[in-house]
Design an enzyme around this catalytic site. Sequence first.
Site, PDB file in Angstrom:
ATOM      1  N   ARG A   1       3.135   4.834   6.639  1.00 57.48           N
ATOM      2  CA  ARG A   1       2.739   4.506   8.334  1.00 57.48           C
ATOM      3  C   ARG A   1       3.615   4.915   9.207  1.00 57.48           C
ATOM      4  NH1 ARG A   1       0.286   0.871   4.422  1.00 57.48           N
ATOM      5  NH2 ARG A   1      -2.121   1.282   4.593  1.00 57.48           N
TER       6      ARG A   1
ATOM      7  N   ASP B   1       0.507   7.031   1.409  1.00 57.22           N
ATOM      8  CA  ASP B   1      -1.002   6.441   1.709  1.00 57.22           C
ATOM      9  C   ASP B   1      -1.511   7.261   2.616  1.00 57.22           C
ATOM     10  OD1 ASP B   1      -2.585   4.164   2.630  1.00 57.22           O
ATOM     11  OD2 ASP B   1      -0.547   2.795   1.756  1.00 57.22           O
TER      12      ASP B   1
ATOM     13  N   HIS C   1      -6.510   4.778  -0.497  1.00 55.84           N
ATOM     14  CA  HIS C   1      -4.966   4.838   0.073  1.00 55.84           C
ATOM     15  C   HIS C   1      -4.457   6.323   0.003  1.00 55.84           C
ATOM     16  CE1 HIS C   1      -5.049   1.205   2.358  1.00 55.84           C
ATOM     17  NE2 HIS C   1      -4.922   0.521   1.008  1.00 55.84           N
TER      18      HIS C   1
ATOM     19  N   ASP D   1      -4.663  -0.677  -4.919  1.00 53.28           N
ATOM     20  CA  ASP D   1      -5.540  -1.717  -4.020  1.00 53.28           C
ATOM     21  C   ASP D   1      -6.500  -0.960  -3.110  1.00 53.28           C
ATOM     22  OD1 ASP D   1      -3.398  -0.109  -2.788  1.00 53.28           O
ATOM     23  OD2 ASP D   1      -3.153  -1.417  -1.199  1.00 53.28           O
ATOM     24  N   GLU D   2      -7.322  -1.753  -2.773  1.00 48.35           N
ATOM     25  CA  GLU D   2      -7.997  -1.556  -1.437  1.00 48.35           C
ATOM     26  C   GLU D   2      -9.055  -0.284  -1.706  1.00 48.35           C
ATOM     27  OE1 GLU D   2      -6.252  -4.224   2.019  1.00 48.35           O
ATOM     28  OE2 GLU D   2      -5.504  -2.088   1.793  1.00 48.35           O
TER      29      GLU D   2
ATOM     30  N   TRP E   1      -0.797  -9.838  -4.472  1.00 53.90           N
ATOM     31  CA  TRP E   1      -0.705  -9.880  -3.131  1.00 53.90           C
ATOM     32  C   TRP E   1      -1.927 -10.724  -2.137  1.00 53.90           C
ATOM     33  CZ3 TRP E   1      -3.864  -7.658   0.748  1.00 53.90           C
ATOM     34  CH2 TRP E   1      -4.801  -6.773   0.347  1.00 53.90           C
TER      35      TRP E   1
ATOM     36  N   TYR F   1       4.492 -11.428   3.606  1.00 56.03           N
ATOM     37  CA  TYR F   1       4.107 -10.103   4.469  1.00 56.03           C
ATOM     38  C   TYR F   1       4.732 -10.049   5.799  1.00 56.03           C
ATOM     39  CZ  TYR F   1       0.606  -7.703   1.314  1.00 56.03           C
ATOM     40  OH  TYR F   1       0.100  -7.002   0.320  1.00 56.03           O
TER      41      TYR F   1
ATOM     42  N   ASP G   1       5.121  -7.948   8.106  1.00 59.28           N
ATOM     43  CA  ASP G   1       4.552  -7.308   9.156  1.00 59.28           C
ATOM     44  C   ASP G   1       3.861  -8.317   9.991  1.00 59.28           C
ATOM     45  OD1 ASP G   1       2.990  -7.297   6.908  1.00 59.28           O
ATOM     46  OD2 ASP G   1       1.482  -5.857   7.860  1.00 59.28           O
TER      47      ASP G   1
ATOM     48  N   TRP H   1       5.054  -3.822   5.573  1.00 62.74           N
ATOM     49  CA  TRP H   1       3.986  -2.669   5.865  1.00 62.74           C
ATOM     50  C   TRP H   1       4.331  -2.176   7.628  1.00 62.74           C
ATOM     51  CZ3 TRP H   1       1.458  -1.048   1.853  1.00 62.74           C
ATOM     52  CH2 TRP H   1       1.492  -2.009   0.676  1.00 62.74           C
ATOM     53  N   THR H   2       3.945  -1.094   7.633  1.00 62.71           N
ATOM     54  CA  THR H   2       4.767  -0.668   9.152  1.00 62.71           C
ATOM     55  C   THR H   2       3.825   0.208   9.917  1.00 62.71           C
ATOM     56  OG1 THR H   2       5.134   1.694   7.674  1.00 62.71           O
ATOM     57  CG2 THR H   2       6.969  -0.187   7.964  1.00 62.71           C
ATOM     58  N   GLU H   3       2.379  -0.259  10.064  1.00 63.37           N
ATOM     59  CA  GLU H   3       1.527  -0.056  11.174  1.00 63.37           C
ATOM     60  C   GLU H   3       2.077   0.168  12.549  1.00 63.37           C
ATOM     61  OE1 GLU H   3       0.598  -1.456   8.582  1.00 63.37           O
ATOM     62  OE2 GLU H   3      -1.201  -0.870   7.633  1.00 63.37           O
TER      63      GLU H   3
HETATM   64  C1  ACM Z   1      -1.880  -4.429   0.215  1.00 59.76           C
HETATM   65  O1  ACM Z   1      -1.360  -5.208   1.154  1.00 59.76           O
HETATM   66  N1  ACM Z   1      -2.932  -3.591   0.504  1.00 59.76           N
HETATM   67  C2  ACM Z   1      -1.377  -4.297  -0.942  1.00 59.76           C
END
Ligand code: ACM
Length: 568
Positions: A162, A191, A262, A328-329, A402, A427, A429, A477-479
């Site tokens: 990100r 990602d 992702h 994930d996701e 997670w 987390y 962030d 995470w770095t958004e």
């Molecule tokens: C995640 O936070 N989607 C692993």
Amino acid sequence: MTTSAADAPAPGPDHGPALLPAARSVRPGDGRLVLDASTALDAGPGTETVARVLRSELSAATGLPLLPPGPEGAATAVRLRIDPDAVDGEEGYRLSVGDREAVITAGSAAGVQHGTHTLRQLLGPAAYRRSPLPGARWELPAGEIEDGPRFAWRGFMLDVSRHFMPKDGVLRYLDLLAAHKLNVFHFHLTDDQGWRVEIKRHPRLTQEGAWRPRSRFGHRASPLWNEQPHGGYYTQDDIREIVAYAADRNITVVPEIDIPGHSQAAIAAYPELGNTDIADGNGIDVWTDWGISPRVLAPSEYTLRFYEDVLTELLELFPAEFVHLGGDECPRDQWKRSQAAQARVAELGLDGTESLQPWIIGHFSRWLAERGRRLIGWDEILEGGLDEGSAGLAPGAAVSSWRGYSGGVAAARAGHDVVMCPEQQVYFDHRQADGDEPFPIGYVRTLHDVYRFEPVPPELAGTDAERHVLGAQANLWTEVVHDRRRADYQAFPRLSAFAEVVWSQLPPPADRDTAAFDRRMEDHYARLDALGVEYRPPGGPHLWQRSVLPEGVEGSLGRPLEGEPPAR
Ligand code: ACM
């Protein structure tokens, strides 16, 4: 008197600075060892690399040469020794300081290295500078410290997709992890918003996938855009350097290539990886927005062979036992609309589109196992069931839990190893206070909340499955973490609390002494200052660490509501 450093009163001048993470036991002695220009660094067999790292860091800070002992023997010495019979545990160590020498004894080089970090902490904050301050004296308080970690996996994940962190910033983070006795660096390399590792067989991954023309500024509901193109990647030599630098500090680098969701940056570079038979499967760019992209990998033979190529190069670069493949996701919407994906479901005899993600992950878990490696993935990899089998996970596969603890609990009970990193707890962030945080996304998790994080949930504590909890990691995470300064702000001081949770033998969360921790943090903030870490001050952000919306712009840079779904 022997105390655990976690229980010890605030350190007085005779006890030296407080240790962080707290040591298992500290027995103060009389007197002190003075290090000066005649002090030798005596590296026993197997400790040569530890000595090289210690000399380079400590000589820079102190200006002392720390040479090997001469034939007549030095006046004073720091001695490093490996002796598996002398100390408990693979990573445990003993540091004994008298008035002539300091001896670090451990069962492994990793243990000796942990001892060197303790030694450095005892020298005071100036030992973390890169050049000596005028008039500095270098003294170690006499005594004996016995220590060792609670968990084998003490990790930190950094998302460089990100927002890219240039190589020197990554090396600096490895130093910071080592100083906190953390030993796993989970490197989130790909990602939707960027592919960050050079792959020779597929050069467009970085030529086209490593940059994006602009980025949303703030949380995904923010109305602002940063029109500055963003990008960067690590060459394979950069990766080799990072991995070797980490290994010299006994840190394992676990790479992550996130599939089959992702993956938009990869699809932008190689459109054939996408679901090209549906309208929104074509003409895809590296994503400029945050959230979960609906554009996922096609479940084709081409995709499998492509990622086998990627992983073949990755295995040459990363010697770690584990390779993280995300999982994930992964939205199924494109697969539901793609005739090719539906045909694939039928061809494979799967029971529906839902099963494509487990099938892909299962394929690569076996592919890695055949090459002597182990897959680790986010807890969605459990969606295909926990059993071995054609659509299942290879037996050695492990899970990063997670979405709370439940995935980890189920996996551990089924005999899979687990790393706990519940987003509700670790987390980084997510905001660290209510109120005036720069980008107030996610759950409020304060420094003390992190200090009360418990990696082993009550369901597993005391059961046979507990041994499958390898440890824990904090994830950044770095958004909204645009650069190193913001990374420092989000990670620290919470990573210091986290380090103590995974290293030290702390009581259950409700009994953890946050006041004593805060007193010890006073010494530790001075170290972080000397290291140039721009942590969040205990009283709240500095003026220049805040973010504000431009005047007249409506909206939010973050999402301040507790209890909402993940806010990235
Ligand atoms: C995640 O936070 N989607 C692993």
